[in-house]
Design a protein around this motif. Structure first.
Motif, PDB file in Angstrom:
ATOM      1  N   ALA A 116     -13.065  -5.556   2.877  1.00  0.00           N
ATOM      2  CA  ALA A 116     -13.594  -4.335   2.268  1.00  0.00           C
ATOM      3  C   ALA A 116     -12.854  -3.081   2.720  1.00  0.00           C
ATOM      4  O   ALA A 116     -12.943  -2.036   2.062  1.00  0.00           O
ATOM      5  CB  ALA A 116     -15.081  -4.202   2.591  1.00  0.00           C
ATOM      6  N   ASP A 117     -12.123  -3.163   3.837  1.00  0.00           N
ATOM      7  CA  ASP A 117     -11.400  -1.995   4.350  1.00  0.00           C
ATOM      8  C   ASP A 117     -10.003  -1.850   3.755  1.00  0.00           C
ATOM      9  O   ASP A 117      -9.294  -0.895   4.077  1.00  0.00           O
ATOM     10  CB  ASP A 117     -11.266  -2.080   5.877  1.00  0.00           C
ATOM     11  CG  ASP A 117     -12.575  -1.812   6.587  1.00  0.00           C
ATOM     12  OD1 ASP A 117     -13.350  -0.964   6.101  1.00  0.00           O
ATOM     13  OD2 ASP A 117     -12.824  -2.451   7.629  1.00  0.00           O
ATOM     14  N   THR A 118      -9.584  -2.773   2.899  1.00  0.00           N
ATOM     15  CA  THR A 118      -8.198  -2.799   2.436  1.00  0.00           C
ATOM     16  C   THR A 118      -7.755  -1.479   1.824  1.00  0.00           C
ATOM     17  O   THR A 118      -6.765  -0.872   2.265  1.00  0.00           O
ATOM     18  CB  THR A 118      -7.984  -3.937   1.421  1.00  0.00           C
ATOM     19  OG1 THR A 118      -8.253  -5.190   2.065  1.00  0.00           O
ATOM     20  CG2 THR A 118      -6.549  -3.933   0.906  1.00  0.00           C
ATOM     21  N   GLU A 119      -8.444  -1.018   0.806  1.00  0.00           N
ATOM     22  CA  GLU A 119      -8.010   0.194   0.113  1.00  0.00           C
ATOM     23  C   GLU A 119      -8.127   1.421   1.003  1.00  0.00           C
ATOM     24  O   GLU A 119      -7.279   2.315   0.969  1.00  0.00           O
ATOM     25  CB  GLU A 119      -8.807   0.380  -1.183  1.00  0.00           C
ATOM     26  CG  GLU A 119      -8.469  -0.636  -2.253  1.00  0.00           C
ATOM     27  CD  GLU A 119      -6.973  -0.700  -2.541  1.00  0.00           C
ATOM     28  OE1 GLU A 119      -6.341   0.380  -2.673  1.00  0.00           O
ATOM     29  OE2 GLU A 119      -6.430  -1.818  -2.612  1.00  0.00           O
ATOM     30  N   ARG A 120      -9.172   1.471   1.810  1.00  0.00           N
ATOM     31  CA  ARG A 120      -9.355   2.621   2.706  1.00  0.00           C
ATOM     32  C   ARG A 120      -8.201   2.727   3.696  1.00  0.00           C
ATOM     33  O   ARG A 120      -7.632   3.810   3.896  1.00  0.00           O
ATOM     34  CB  ARG A 120     -10.679   2.492   3.457  1.00  0.00           C
ATOM     35  CG  ARG A 120     -10.954   3.646   4.433  1.00  0.00           C
ATOM     36  CD  ARG A 120     -12.368   3.561   4.978  1.00  0.00           C
ATOM     37  NE  ARG A 120     -12.550   2.469   5.914  1.00  0.00           N
ATOM     38  CZ  ARG A 120     -12.482   2.615   7.245  1.00  0.00           C
ATOM     39  NH1 ARG A 120     -12.216   3.801   7.776  1.00  0.00           N
ATOM     40  NH2 ARG A 120     -12.690   1.585   8.041  1.00  0.00           N
ATOM     41  N   VAL A 121      -7.829   1.618   4.314  1.00  0.00           N
ATOM     42  CA  VAL A 121      -6.756   1.646   5.313  1.00  0.00           C
ATOM     43  C   VAL A 121      -5.409   1.901   4.649  1.00  0.00           C
ATOM     44  O   VAL A 121      -4.599   2.699   5.144  1.00  0.00           O
ATOM     45  CB  VAL A 121      -6.736   0.334   6.114  1.00  0.00           C
ATOM     46  CG1 VAL A 121      -5.519   0.297   7.039  1.00  0.00           C
ATOM     47  CG2 VAL A 121      -8.015   0.181   6.925  1.00  0.00           C
ATOM     48  N   ARG A 122      -5.153   1.242   3.528  1.00  0.00           N
ATOM     49  CA  ARG A 122      -3.873   1.452   2.846  1.00  0.00           C
ATOM     50  C   ARG A 122      -3.721   2.913   2.402  1.00  0.00           C
ATOM     51  O   ARG A 122      -2.644   3.502   2.554  1.00  0.00           O
ATOM     52  CB  ARG A 122      -3.753   0.507   1.648  1.00  0.00           C
ATOM     53  CG  ARG A 122      -3.401  -0.926   2.038  1.00  0.00           C
ATOM     54  CD  ARG A 122      -3.240  -1.830   0.827  1.00  0.00           C
ATOM     55  NE  ARG A 122      -2.671  -3.117   1.207  1.00  0.00           N
ATOM     56  CZ  ARG A 122      -1.381  -3.381   1.276  1.00  0.00           C
ATOM     57  NH1 ARG A 122      -0.497  -2.433   0.977  1.00  0.00           N
ATOM     58  NH2 ARG A 122      -0.940  -4.571   1.628  1.00  0.00           N
ATOM     59  N   LEU A 142      -3.013   5.203   5.519  1.00  0.00           N
ATOM     60  CA  LEU A 142      -1.635   5.157   6.005  1.00  0.00           C
ATOM     61  C   LEU A 142      -0.663   5.776   4.998  1.00  0.00           C
ATOM     62  O   LEU A 142       0.272   6.486   5.380  1.00  0.00           O
ATOM     63  CB  LEU A 142      -1.239   3.711   6.301  1.00  0.00           C
ATOM     64  CG  LEU A 142      -1.998   3.032   7.443  1.00  0.00           C
ATOM     65  CD1 LEU A 142      -1.598   1.569   7.550  1.00  0.00           C
ATOM     66  CD2 LEU A 142      -1.757   3.744   8.770  1.00  0.00           C
ATOM     67  N   LYS A 143      -0.890   5.528   3.724  1.00  0.00           N
ATOM     68  CA  LYS A 143      -0.005   6.072   2.691  1.00  0.00           C
ATOM     69  C   LYS A 143      -0.012   7.594   2.701  1.00  0.00           C
ATOM     70  O   LYS A 143       0.999   8.242   2.386  1.00  0.00           O
ATOM     71  CB  LYS A 143      -0.433   5.549   1.317  1.00  0.00           C
ATOM     72  CG  LYS A 143       0.499   5.952   0.184  1.00  0.00           C
ATOM     73  CD  LYS A 143       0.050   5.333  -1.134  1.00  0.00           C
ATOM     74  CE  LYS A 143       0.986   5.716  -2.272  1.00  0.00           C
ATOM     75  NZ  LYS A 143       0.556   5.102  -3.562  1.00  0.00           N
ATOM     76  N   SER A 144      -1.139   8.198   3.102  1.00  0.00           N
ATOM     77  CA  SER A 144      -1.245   9.659   3.136  1.00  0.00           C
ATOM     78  C   SER A 144      -0.445  10.280   4.279  1.00  0.00           C
ATOM     79  O   SER A 144      -0.345  11.506   4.376  1.00  0.00           O
ATOM     80  CB  SER A 144      -2.716  10.071   3.263  1.00  0.00           C
ATOM     81  OG  SER A 144      -3.210   9.790   4.569  1.00  0.00           O
ATOM     82  N   GLY A 145       0.112   9.438   5.149  1.00  0.00           N
ATOM     83  CA  GLY A 145       0.902   9.944   6.266  1.00  0.00           C
ATOM     84  C   GLY A 145       0.157  10.017   7.580  1.00  0.00           C
ATOM     85  O   GLY A 145       0.735  10.397   8.608  1.00  0.00           O
ATOM     86  N   LYS A 146      -1.112   9.656   7.573  1.00  0.00           N
ATOM     87  CA  LYS A 146      -1.898   9.708   8.804  1.00  0.00           C
ATOM     88  C   LYS A 146      -1.516   8.557   9.730  1.00  0.00           C
ATOM     89  O   LYS A 146      -1.039   7.516   9.293  1.00  0.00           O
ATOM     90  CB  LYS A 146      -3.388   9.645   8.479  1.00  0.00           C
ATOM     91  CG  LYS A 146      -3.894  10.838   7.684  1.00  0.00           C
ATOM     92  CD  LYS A 146      -5.365  10.679   7.351  1.00  0.00           C
ATOM     93  CE  LYS A 146      -5.873  11.844   6.513  1.00  0.00           C
ATOM     94  NZ  LYS A 146      -7.295  11.662   6.125  1.00  0.00           N
ATOM     95  N   ASP A 147      -1.765   8.780  11.017  1.00  0.00           N
ATOM     96  CA  ASP A 147      -1.461   7.768  12.017  1.00  0.00           C
ATOM     97  C   ASP A 147      -2.764   7.198  12.564  1.00  0.00           C
ATOM     98  O   ASP A 147      -3.842   7.787  12.410  1.00  0.00           O
ATOM     99  CB  ASP A 147      -0.637   8.384  13.151  1.00  0.00           C
ATOM    100  CG  ASP A 147       0.153   7.352  13.938  1.00  0.00           C
ATOM    101  OD1 ASP A 147       0.001   6.145  13.664  1.00  0.00           O
ATOM    102  OD2 ASP A 147       0.927   7.760  14.832  1.00  0.00           O
ATOM    103  N   ARG A 150       4.164   3.653   6.912  1.00  0.00           N
ATOM    104  CA  ARG A 150       4.350   3.250   8.304  1.00  0.00           C
ATOM    105  C   ARG A 150       5.292   4.211   9.016  1.00  0.00           C
ATOM    106  O   ARG A 150       6.262   4.696   8.445  1.00  0.00           O
ATOM    107  CB  ARG A 150       4.927   1.834   8.386  1.00  0.00           C
ATOM    108  CG  ARG A 150       4.007   0.753   7.876  1.00  0.00           C
ATOM    109  CD  ARG A 150       4.427  -0.622   8.380  1.00  0.00           C
ATOM    110  NE  ARG A 150       5.846  -0.865   8.327  1.00  0.00           N
ATOM    111  CZ  ARG A 150       6.413  -1.840   7.619  1.00  0.00           C
ATOM    112  NH1 ARG A 150       5.673  -2.632   6.866  1.00  0.00           N
ATOM    113  NH2 ARG A 150       7.712  -2.021   7.650  1.00  0.00           N
ATOM    114  N   LYS A 151       5.006   4.461  10.286  1.00  0.00           N
ATOM    115  CA  LYS A 151       5.861   5.314  11.104  1.00  0.00           C
ATOM    116  C   LYS A 151       7.087   4.521  11.558  1.00  0.00           C
ATOM    117  O   LYS A 151       6.988   3.346  11.919  1.00  0.00           O
ATOM    118  CB  LYS A 151       5.102   5.832  12.324  1.00  0.00           C
ATOM    119  CG  LYS A 151       3.804   6.562  11.992  1.00  0.00           C
ATOM    120  CD  LYS A 151       4.033   7.786  11.128  1.00  0.00           C
ATOM    121  CE  LYS A 151       2.722   8.507  10.844  1.00  0.00           C
ATOM    122  NZ  LYS A 151       2.899   9.653   9.916  1.00  0.00           N
TER     123      LYS A 151
END
Length: 218
Positions: free
Chosen positions: A159-165, A168-173, A195-196
């Motif tokens: 259930a966390d797939t879209e939230r996490v993707r 990260l895509k937004s540039g957050k770490d 990804r960094k």
């Protein structure tokens, strides 16, 4: 260094370059049940080139049935610590990793286990854990965990797939500092965007590794 997870199946990784690629192999599965620890060693062959950097991974599971739920006793803690620490004695192993999807009620026990392992291992032995991606973006329970690295598993996230993707895509770490050394990704899923650079990548695959697998493109 790139790392390949080698799970419980025959793996012939003699094609890798040990100068650039290491292997984190499943060494054993330990299951908590009542006041016992069930031990299941790796039974499948693993072949790697001489000089390969090896991490021995221990998968920890717990029985959820009411009548068999673990009690998380000092006896279980000692048994787990001993079995996990012993994987360092396997040929050419240089580090230890634990893989435990601890639920909230299991977290105090897991912290004790990590502390016991750290005290038991020789100085400077790399001790790492895998971490659910959700643990690394707001869940602060890893704060102060005495490990060298918590590898965020950015795959099979349910259930966390879209939230996490999207995060990260937004540039957050990752908000948890010990999650900022690496990423865990699967070659069976779309690439993780955002990804960094400069971080170690652990690659997972549901089937045996092959020379032409898309490592580096995931």
């Amino acid at each position: 260094m790139t790392m390949l997870w080698a799970w419980e199946r025959p793996e012939d990784l003699r094609f890798i370059d040990p100068a650039t690629t290491g292997v984190a192999f499943l060494a054993q599965t330990l299951t908590l049940e009542n006041d016992e620890v069930r031990f299941a060693p790796r039974r499948q062959p693993l072949e790697v080139p001489d000089g390969t950097y090896l991490i021995a991974v221990t998968r920890i599971e717990s029985i959820r049935r009411t009548e068999s739920r673990p009690v998380y006793s000092p006896r279980q803690l000692e048994r787990l610590t001993s079995l996990i620490a012993d994987t360092l004695n396997r040929p050419h192993v240089r580090g230890i990793q634990t893989d435990f999807d601890a639920v909230v009620t299991e977290r105090p026990f897991y912290r004790k286990l990590v502390a016991e392992l750290r005290s038991r291992l020789p100085a400077n032995t790399p001790l790492t854990i895998t971490a659910l991606a959700s643990w690394c973006i707001g869940d602060k329970w890893l704060n102060g965990m005495d490990v060298d690295e918590a590898v965020p598993m950015a795959f099979v996230m349910g259930a966390d797939t879209e939230r996490v993707r999207s995060y990260l895509k937004s540039g957050k770490d990752w908000t948890e500092p010990i999650c900022r050394e690496s990423y865990g990704v699967s070659v069976d899923e779309p690439p993780i965007e955002g990804r960094k650079a400069g971080r170690r990548i652990y690659y997972f695959k549901n089937t045996p590794w092959k020379r032409d697998d898309p490592i580096g493109n995931t």
